[in-house]
Design a protein around this motif. Sequence first.
Motif, short mmCIF file in Angstrom:
data_model
loop_
_atom_site.label_atom_id
_atom_site.label_comp_id
_atom_site.label_asym_id
_atom_site.label_seq_id
_atom_site.Cartn_x
_atom_site.Cartn_y
_atom_site.Cartn_z
N ILE A 54 0.83 -1.20 0.00
CA ILE A 54 0.00 0.00 0.00
C ILE A 54 0.87 1.26 0.00
CG2 ILE A 54 -1.62 1.35 1.38
CD1 ILE A 54 -2.87 -1.33 2.26
N PHE A 55 1.90 1.27 0.83
CA PHE A 55 2.78 2.44 0.89
C PHE A 55 3.41 2.71 -0.48
CE2 PHE A 55 4.05 3.35 5.53
CZ PHE A 55 2.77 3.07 5.98
N ALA A 56 3.86 1.64 -1.15
CA ALA A 56 4.51 1.81 -2.44
C ALA A 56 3.55 2.35 -3.49
CB ALA A 56 5.12 0.48 -2.90
N GLU A 57 2.28 1.96 -3.39
CA GLU A 57 1.28 2.42 -4.35
C GLU A 57 0.77 3.82 -4.03
OE1 GLU A 57 -1.79 -0.56 -4.62
OE2 GLU A 57 -0.31 -2.17 -4.70
N VAL A 58 0.46 4.07 -2.77
CA VAL A 58 -0.13 5.35 -2.37
C VAL A 58 0.92 6.44 -2.22
CG1 VAL A 58 -1.43 6.51 -0.52
CG2 VAL A 58 -2.09 4.21 -1.27
N TYR A 112 -6.07 5.19 2.17
CA TYR A 112 -6.72 4.21 3.05
C TYR A 112 -6.86 4.70 4.48
CZ TYR A 112 -5.93 0.60 -0.52
OH TYR A 112 -5.94 -0.14 -1.68
N VAL A 113 -7.92 4.23 5.12
CA VAL A 113 -7.98 4.08 6.57
C VAL A 113 -7.90 2.58 6.83
CG1 VAL A 113 -9.32 4.32 8.68
CG2 VAL A 113 -9.41 6.12 6.95
N ILE A 114 -6.89 2.16 7.58
CA ILE A 114 -6.73 0.75 7.90
C ILE A 114 -7.11 0.55 9.37
CG2 ILE A 114 -5.14 -1.20 7.99
CD1 ILE A 114 -3.46 0.34 5.85
N VAL A 115 -8.14 -0.22 9.59
CA VAL A 115 -8.64 -0.47 10.94
C VAL A 115 -8.08 -1.81 11.41
CG1 VAL A 115 -10.66 -0.66 12.41
CG2 VAL A 115 -10.74 0.79 10.37
N PHE A 149 -16.09 5.35 1.34
CA PHE A 149 -15.08 4.31 1.49
C PHE A 149 -15.67 2.96 1.12
CE2 PHE A 149 -13.38 7.65 4.08
CZ PHE A 149 -12.00 7.48 4.08
N GLU A 150 -14.81 2.04 0.73
CA GLU A 150 -15.20 0.65 0.52
C GLU A 150 -14.11 -0.26 1.03
OE1 GLU A 150 -15.79 0.00 -3.64
OE2 GLU A 150 -13.64 -0.12 -4.10
N VAL A 151 -14.48 -1.48 1.38
CA VAL A 151 -13.51 -2.48 1.81
C VAL A 151 -12.72 -2.96 0.60
CG1 VAL A 151 -13.18 -4.75 2.86
CG2 VAL A 151 -14.96 -3.20 3.74
N ASP A 152 -11.40 -2.87 0.68
CA ASP A 152 -10.53 -3.37 -0.39
C ASP A 152 -10.12 -4.79 -0.04
OD1 ASP A 152 -8.72 -3.91 -2.36
OD2 ASP A 152 -7.45 -2.15 -2.01
N GLU A 153 -10.87 -5.75 -0.53
CA GLU A 153 -10.62 -7.15 -0.19
C GLU A 153 -9.34 -7.68 -0.84
OE1 GLU A 153 -14.08 -9.45 -1.00
OE2 GLU A 153 -15.26 -8.51 0.60
N PHE A 208 -9.34 -2.95 5.60
CA PHE A 208 -8.60 -2.11 4.67
C PHE A 208 -9.62 -1.26 3.89
CE2 PHE A 208 -5.79 -5.65 5.55
CZ PHE A 208 -4.55 -5.05 5.68
N LEU A 209 -9.86 -0.05 4.37
CA LEU A 209 -10.89 0.80 3.81
C LEU A 209 -10.26 1.82 2.88
CD1 LEU A 209 -12.98 1.57 7.04
CD2 LEU A 209 -13.10 -0.42 5.51
N LYS A 210 -10.65 1.74 1.61
CA LYS A 210 -10.10 2.63 0.59
C LYS A 210 -11.10 3.74 0.28
CE LYS A 210 -7.90 2.54 -3.98
NZ LYS A 210 -7.45 1.66 -5.09
N ARG A 211 -10.61 4.96 0.22
CA ARG A 211 -11.49 6.07 -0.13
C ARG A 211 -11.66 6.10 -1.65
NH1 ARG A 211 -12.13 11.99 2.56
NH2 ARG A 211 -14.15 12.37 1.61
#
Length: 214
Positions: free
Chosen positions: A50-54, A156-159, A191-195, A209-212
Motif C-alpha cells: 500500500i505504501f509503495a502504491e499510495v 486508506y484508513v486501515i482499521v 469508502f469501501e472495503v478493499d478485499e 482495509f478501507l479505501k477512499r
Amino acid sequence: MTPEEQAIVDQFHRLYYDGPRGEGRVHHRTSSMRTPGLKCPLDLWAYQEIFAEVRPDLVVETGTHMGGSALFFAQMLDLLGRGEVITIDIVEDKTRPRHPRIRYVTGSSADASLIGSLLGSRSPETRLVVLDSDHRKAHVLRELEILAPYVDVGSYVIVEDTNVNGHPVLPDFGPGPSEAIAEFLAGDRGFEVDESRQKFLMTFNPGGFLKRIR
C-alpha cells in the motif's frame, strides 16, 4: 474461498493468534528491528504494498504502544524517500524508538480538537491512517468519524484488529472494530472495503482495509 478453505484459515488464525500451547501469543513476540510490534507479518507485507502504491506524505497512527509499527512505517517511508509518521497514544513513553520521520503525540485519538490541531492547517498532501488504539466499537467509530475526512481519494484508513469478537478470535470481546466499520460504511462515507489486501488469506484486519473512492 470455499467454506472448507475458510475453516482452515480460521483454525490457523486462532492458532497463530493464541500461540502453540504454553508459548503465548505469537504477535506479542513479534518485533521490528528489536522493537515490539504487535502485528501479523502478512499484514506488514500488505502495508508495504500500500505504501509503495499510495506514496503517503503523512501516516497517522493511533495507538503507539511501544513504537514497533511506527518504526516499521518510518522505515518504509525511508525506502520511498518521503513522508512522516504522526503516532498518537494516551501514554507517554520515552523509551520508544527515535527516528527523524516519527513524531510522538500524547493524547486521545478520539479528541477532535487534538486531531484538528495536528492536521487541520497542514498543506495539501496524501495521508494514510492506521487505527490501532482502543478497540471498543464506540471508540473506533469515533476515530473513523474524526480521521476519515482527512484521507485522500485513493488512500486508506486501515482499521486494525477487526478479527476480535469472533472474527475469528476472542469471541467474548464484545462489539469492536468490525462492528464499528459496519456502522461507518452504512453511512455511505465514500469508502469501501478493499478485499484485495486480504490476498494472503490470514489477516488481523479482515474487512479493515478501507479505501477512499470518492
